[in-house]
Design an enzyme around this catalytic site. Structure first.
Site, PDB file in Angstrom:
ATOM      1  N   GLU A 120       0.815  -1.217   0.000  1.00  0.00           N
ATOM      2  CA  GLU A 120       0.000   0.000   0.000  1.00  0.00           C
ATOM      3  C   GLU A 120       0.845   1.263   0.000  1.00  0.00           C
ATOM      4  O   GLU A 120       0.573   2.217  -0.733  1.00  0.00           O
ATOM      5  CB  GLU A 120      -0.953   0.002   1.201  1.00  0.00           C
ATOM      6  CG  GLU A 120      -2.130  -0.966   1.082  1.00  0.00           C
ATOM      7  CD  GLU A 120      -1.785  -2.407   1.423  1.00  0.00           C
ATOM      8  OE1 GLU A 120      -0.634  -2.668   1.836  1.00  0.00           O
ATOM      9  OE2 GLU A 120      -2.655  -3.281   1.277  1.00  0.00           O
TER      10      GLU A 120
ATOM     11  N   HIS B  17     -11.514  -4.600   9.531  1.00  0.00           N
ATOM     12  CA  HIS B  17     -12.041  -4.392   8.175  1.00  0.00           C
ATOM     13  C   HIS B  17     -13.287  -3.509   8.145  1.00  0.00           C
ATOM     14  O   HIS B  17     -13.958  -3.456   7.130  1.00  0.00           O
ATOM     15  CB  HIS B  17     -12.444  -5.734   7.554  1.00  0.00           C
ATOM     16  CG  HIS B  17     -11.323  -6.536   6.969  1.00  0.00           C
ATOM     17  ND1 HIS B  17     -10.378  -7.155   7.728  1.00  0.00           N
ATOM     18  CD2 HIS B  17     -11.011  -6.827   5.684  1.00  0.00           C
ATOM     19  CE1 HIS B  17      -9.534  -7.820   6.941  1.00  0.00           C
ATOM     20  NE2 HIS B  17      -9.885  -7.632   5.695  1.00  0.00           N
TER      21      HIS B  17
END
Ligand SMILES: Cc1ncc(C[n+]2csc(CCOP(=O)(O)OP(=O)(O)O)c2C)c(N)n1
Ligand SMILES: [Mg+2]
Lengths: 331, 343
Positions: free
Chosen positions: B75, B144
C-alpha cells in the site's frame, strides 16, 4: 485416535496417524464451515485453508506447548493444529461467548493466549512485527521459546515483512518465519506480484537460513520445521521456511476465481496433503481404509457436537458492547 | 447549486437507465480512462480479480494491464507511486481495498500527498485520486470495518468526498480528476449493490457543495455516505409522527459546505448529526462545533450526535448492529431536539 490403537502401533506410525487425524480434522471442520456459511449460520469473511493443512500440522508438530504462534486471517488450520478445542473455534465462528475470542473476533481473529496462540491477524503482514516482539521478550528474559509466525506469499511484498526480516536478523531473535507460498495473493499470482519469486532467496538476503519445503507433504514439513526450530532454539537466530502449497478453494467465500485455470487446481489436488499421507499409511498397512473411515466418522461426530454446542451457546448481551476496549475495564 | 440537481429537474430529455452504485462507479472510471489518456487505475486485484468489490470488473479486458494495473500488496509503495506519477503529469486513480488498509499508506497520504504543495512553496501539486471502501455492516470485524474518513478530513491539503447516491458515484470521479490537488473518495461498502436509475448521459457533478436530499422544516438531519439511507428512513419515521425533517448530505467532508449546513439549520433550528465514525473527535464533532460557531443563535435546542459506538467492531451481528447508528436512535435524537426545544 483411540488409546488402544495408539498402544498397538509403533511410535512412528502412531505419530503419523496423529498427523493424519489433525489434517483431516481441519479438512472436515472447514468443509463444514463452507456449508454453514452457505446456510447463513456463520458470516463475515471466511478464508479456508483446504489444501494447505500439511503446513500448519507439520510446523505445529515441531513446536512445544511453550512456543508461541502468530497467525493470519486464514487461521482455522493453525488454531486447530495448535490444539485449540474444536468447540471453541466453532463457537467463535458463530460469534458466541464460548468462542475462543468470546465471539468478538470471528473466523479471522481466533485467539487463545493460554495456548500461546496470538491470533489471527487480518492485516496482511500485520502479524510479523508482533512475532518479532514476542521473540524479543523471550530473548530479553532468557527463555528458550520459539515464535512461529505464519504469513502468505502476498505478505512478502509488504514493507512490514522486510522491516521484520531485518529486525529479527539484526537482533538474532528466536523466530521461525513460515511463509505459506500458495502462489496467489487473492487473485494476484506470485509471478505478477514479486520481482524475485524465489522467496527463500529473498529471506536469505537478510542473513538468515532460509529454504523451500514441499508444503503438501506433512512429513517433509515436520522434518524441515524440526531442524529449523532446533536451530532457532539453540540460539541460531531467525529461520525462514518457504512452504510451497496451494489453496484448493476460493480466496474467501466470495471469489469467482477468474485468475486461475481449473486445470491448475486439479493438478495440485493430485497432491492433496490428506490423501498423500492417507495413501502412504494405507500402503504400509498402518492405517487401513476402515480405520481411516472410523477416524473420519469420529471427527464428524466431534464437529456435529461442536455445532450443537455453538448453536445452544449464549451471545454477549448488547449491554456489554463496549467491553474489552480497555484493560482492566474502567468502571 | 447542488450535486443532485445535475440529475434532477434540470435534465429532462434523456432516457433513464437502470444501474447500481457499483456500475455507476465503474462507468465513471471507464469514462475517465476514455477521456484522458493520462488516467490509469492502480491497486490490489483491480485487474484479473476484477476488484475486491467488483468495481473494476471487465476493465482489464477493455483497457489492458498498463492502465488497469494490478499491484502487489504494497500500500505504501503504490499510493506513493501514485503521488509520484501525479507529480510527473499523470492522473492516477489509486484504489485501496479498504480504509483499514489505507493506514499502511497513511504516511504517503499525509506526509507527501497533502504536504508537497506547501513545503515546495507551491511547486508540487498532486492531482491524484484515491478511492477506497469504508464502513461496516458485513460482519467483517475489527480490522475491516471502520469509518476513518473523519481522520482524513482532519488533513489540510486533501479533499475528502463521500458519494452516497448513484449520481455522485457516477459523477464525482471526473470532477475529482480535474482538481489540481489530491482527492480521497470514500465508498461505503454497503452501497455497492444499491440499485436505481440514472440518465443515460449522467456525468460530472460538483464536489464542493452539500445537498439537501429531503426538504423539511422541523429538524436538520445531517449525514453523509453509508448512513444517508438510514437517516432518510429515520426522516420517514419522523414524518409519521408529524415531524418534518430535512436531510442534508454533506457529500464533501473536507472542505465542509458551511453555507448549506448552516442554511438548513437556520430554517429548522435543530440539528442531529449522524456519523458512522467513532464519536470522539469525529466529523460529527466538527459539524457540531461549526454550528456552535456559525448558527448558535439559530438553534432552539442543543445539536445532537448519533455516532458509531467507541469499540473496535465486534463480529457478531447483534453487536455490530448495536455499534452502528440506527434509525431508531436518529428518531429519538430528533424527537429530543424537537421536544426539548424552545417554541
Ligand atoms: C494490508 C492489507 N492489504 C490488503 C488486504 C486484503 N487481502 C486480504 S488477504 C489478501 C491476499 C493475501 O495473500 P497471501 O499473503 O498470499 O495469503 P493467502 O491469502 O494466500 O493465504 C489480501 C489482498 C489485507 N487484508 N491487508
Ligand atoms: Mg498466498
Amino acid at each position: 485416535m483411540s488409546t488402544a490403537a495408539a498402544k498397538a502401533l509403533q511410535p512412528r506410525a502412531a505419530h503419523q496417524r496423529d498427523l493424519l487425524r489433525q489434517m483431516l480434522a481441519i479438512r472436515r471442520f472447514e468443509d463444514t464451515c463452507a456449508e454453514l456459511y452457505s446456510a447463513g449460520e456463520i458470516r463475515g469473511f471466511v478464508h479456508l485453508y483446504i489444501g494447505e493443512e500439511a503446513v500448519a500440522v507439520g510446523v505445529s508438530a515441531a513446536l512445544t506447548a511453550d512456543d508461541s504462534i502468530v497467525s493470519t486471517y486464514r487461521d482455522h488450520g493453525h488454531a486447530l493444529a495448535r490444539g485449540l478445542p474444536l468447540d471453541s473455534v466453532m463457537a467463535e465462528m458463530y460469534g458466541k461467548t464460548t468462542g475462543c475470542s468470546r465471539g468478538r473476533g470471528g473466523s479471522m481473529h481466533l485467539f487463545d493466549v493460554s495456548r500461546r496462540f496470538y491470533g489471527g491477524n487480518a492485516i496482511v503482514g500485520g502479524g510479523l512485527p508482533l512475532a518479532v516482539g514476542i521473540a524479543l521478550a523471550d530473548k530479553l528474559r532468557g527463555d528458550s521459546r520459539v515464535t512461529a509466525c505464519f504469513f502468505g506469499d502476498g505478505a512478502v511484498a509488504e514493507g512490514e515483512f522486510h522491516e521484520c526480516m531485518n529486525l529479527a536478523a539484526l537482533w538474532d531473535l528466536p523466530v521461525l518465519f513460515c511463509c505459506e507460498n500458495n502462489l496467489y495473493a487473492m487473485g494476484t499470482a506470485l509471478v505478477r506480484a514479486q520481482a524475485q519469486t524465489d522467496l527463500a532467496l529473498r529471506a536469505g538476503s537478510y542473513g538468515m537460513p532460509a529454504w523451500p519445503v514441499d508444503g503438501m507433504d506433512v512429513l517433509a514439513v515436520e522434518h524441515a520445521a524440526r531442524s529449523a526450530v532446533g536451530a532457532v532454539r539453540a540460539g541460531g537466530g531467525p529461520h525462514f521456511l518457504e512452504l510451497r502449497t496451494y489453496r484448493f478453494r476460493a480466496h474467501s467465500m466470495y471469489d469467482p476465481e477468474l485468475y486461475r485455470d481449473k486445470s491448475e487446481v486439479q493438478e495440485w489436488k493430485k497432491r492433496d496433503p490428506v490423501a498423500l499421507l492417507a495413501g502412504r499409511l494405507r500402503d504400509s498397512g498402518e492405517c487401513t481404509d476402515a480405520e481411516f473411515q472410523a477416524m473420519s466418522d469420529e471427527l464428524t461426530a466431534e464437529i456435529d457436537a461442536a455445532i450443537a454446542a455453538a448453536r445452544a451457546a449464549p451471545v454477549e448481551p448488547v449491554a456489554d458492547l463496549t467491553r474489552f476496549v480497555y484493560h482492566p475495564e474502567p468502571k | 447549486m447542488t450535486g443532485t440537481e445535475v440529475t434532477g429537474t434540470e435534465v429532462t430529455s434523456t432516457e433513464m437507465v437502470k444501474t447500481t452504485y457499483r456500475e455507476a462507479m465503474r462507468d465513471a472510471i471507464r469514462e475517465a480512462l476514455q477521456r484522458d489518456d493520462r488516467v490509469f487505475l492502480m491497486g490490489e486485484d483491480v485487474g484479473r480479480y476484477g476488484g475486491c468489490f467488483a468495481v473494476s470488473l471487465g476493465l482489464l479486458a477493455e483497457f489492458g494491464p498498463e492502465r488497469i494495473r494490478d499491484t502487489p500488496l504494497s500500500e505504501s509503495a503504490f499510493v506513493g507511486a501514485g503521488i509520484g506519477a501525479a507529480l510527473a503529469g499523470m492522473r492516477p486513480i489509486v484504489e485501496i481495498m479498504t480504509v483499514n488498509f489505507s493506514l499502511l499508506a497513511l504516511d504517503q497520504i499525509m506526509n507527501n500527498a497533502a504536504t508537497l504543495l506547501h513545503m515546495s512553496g507551491g511547486q508540487c501539486n498532486v492531482p491524484l485520486v484515491i478511492r477506497m471502501t469504508t464502513g461496516a455492516g458485513r460482519q467483517v470485524a475489527a480490522q475491516h470495518s471502520h469509518s476513518l474518513e473523519g481522520w482524513y478530513a482532519h488533513i489540510p491539503g486533501i479533499r475528502v468526498l463521500a458519494p452516497a447516491t448513484l449520481a455522485d458515484a457516477r459523477g464525482m470521479l471526473w470532477t475529482a480528476l480535474q482538481d489540481p490537488d489530491p482527492v480521497l473518495i470514500f465508498e461505503h461498502g454497503s452501497l455497492y449493490n444499491m440499485p436505481g436509475t440514472l440518465p443515460a448521459d449522467a456525468g460530472a457533478v460538483d464536489i464542493r457543495s452539500a445537498a439537501v436530499r429531503r426538504a423539511g422544516t422541523d429538524v436538520s438531519l445531517i449525514t453523509y455516505g453509508g448512513t444517508l439511507g438510514t437517516t432518510c428512513a429515520a426522516a420517514d419515521a419522523l414524518a409519521g409522527d408529524g415531524i418534518d425533517a430535512e436531510v442534508v448530505d454533506l457529500r464533501s467532508l473536507r472542505p465542509l459546505d458551511d453555507e448549506t449546513i448552516s442554511g438548513s439549520v437556520a430554517r429548522t433550528h435543530r440539528a442531529v448529526v449522524v456519523d458512522e465514525g467513532w464519536r470522539t473527535g469525529s466529523l460529527a464533532a466538527e459539524v457540531c462545533a461549526r454550528l456552535m460557531e456559525q448558527a448558535f443563535w439559530d438553534l432552539d435546542a442543543p445539536a445532537e450526535r448519533v455516532c458509531g459506538a467507541e469499540v473496535p467492531m465486534p463480529y457478531p451481528r447483534h453487536l455490530e448492529e448495536a455499534a452502528l447508528p440506527r434509525a431508531e436512535a436518529i428518531v429519538a435524537a430528533a424527537r429530543r431536539a424537537v421536544g426539548g426545544g424552545l417554541t
